[in-house]
Design an enzyme around this catalytic site. Structure first.
Site, PDB file in Angstrom:
ATOM      1  N   CYS A  17       0.865  -1.161   0.000  1.00 28.01           N
ATOM      2  CA  CYS A  17       0.000   0.000   0.000  1.00 28.01           C
ATOM      3  C   CYS A  17       0.913   1.224   0.000  1.00 28.01           C
ATOM      4  O   CYS A  17       2.131   1.080   0.084  1.00 28.01           O
ATOM      5  CB  CYS A  17      -0.870  -0.042   1.249  1.00 28.01           C
ATOM      6  N   CYS A  93      -4.151  -0.722  -2.785  1.00 25.31           N
ATOM      7  CA  CYS A  93      -4.647   0.631  -2.998  1.00 25.31           C
ATOM      8  C   CYS A  93      -4.224   1.105  -4.370  1.00 25.31           C
ATOM      9  O   CYS A  93      -3.208   0.678  -4.901  1.00 25.31           O
ATOM     10  CB  CYS A  93      -4.176   1.581  -1.907  1.00 25.31           C
ATOM     11  N   CYS A 101       6.565  -1.027  -8.714  1.00 29.82           N
ATOM     12  CA  CYS A 101       6.935  -1.778  -7.518  1.00 29.82           C
ATOM     13  C   CYS A 101       8.389  -2.215  -7.603  1.00 29.82           C
ATOM     14  O   CYS A 101       8.930  -2.379  -8.696  1.00 29.82           O
ATOM     15  CB  CYS A 101       6.033  -3.002  -7.354  1.00 29.82           C
TER      16      CYS A 101
END
Length: 170
Positions: A17, A93, A101
């Site tokens: 998140c 989210c 990432c």
């Protein structure tokens, strides 16, 4: 008598998140608590808040998950060679889903399960508690669906497809 194969297998799952104060924390707790040892949940954020939201701690304690070691942490903690190898990565989210990432060791299977940020809800304590409870119920449904999958029998692509369908049915 031979034990069932899944019982002998444990999977690490990282919930990502932005702030790592609420949704990802709840995902970590649910995956660990509901799986009976089949999954070990972890959580992190791209821009950690530095604290776990008190209402997330409250929910974790209610389901029997120890809050002593809960902390808001960066996803960078999971990129080093000493980090636990992740099998699955779930962003929870929209902000984290649109960010690049980090590359995690082992190239885990990843997906997105989007939930609104309950920590952003303004209002009375009961309204904020309800927002956290709504996210908790949604995440619990997703985790339970994951737990019903024969993960060890699925190819990487089948697993990714199943994880995607879970996220699309929130």
């Amino acid at each position: 008598m031979e034990l069932e194969r899944w019982y002998l297998t444990s999977y690490n799952i990282l919930f990502l998140c932005t702030g790592n104060s609420a949704r990802s924390i709840l995902g970590e707790a649910l995956a660990t608590q509901l799986s009976g040892g089949r999954f070990k949940g972890y959580s992190a954020g791209s821009n950690p808040q530095g604290r776990v939201h008190p209402l997330a701690q409250e929910i974790c304690a209610k389901i029997g998950y120890s809050t002593k070691s809960l902390r808001s942490k960066s996803w960078n903690e999971f990129v080093g060679s000493q980090s636990p190898k992740m099998d699955l990565v779930i962003t929870v989210c929209d902000s984290a889903a649109s960010e690049v990432c980090p590359v995690l060791p082992g190239h885990p299977c990843s997906s997105h399960w989007g939930f609104p940020d309950p920590a952003a809800v303004k209002g009375t304590l009961e309204e904020r508690r309800q927002a956290f409870n709504d996210v908790f119920i949604g995440l619990k449904k997703c985790v339970n669906t994951l737990l019903s999958l024969p993960v060890e029998e699925l190819s990487r692509e089948e697993l990714r497809g199943s994880l995607t369908m879970i996220g699309e049915n929130i």
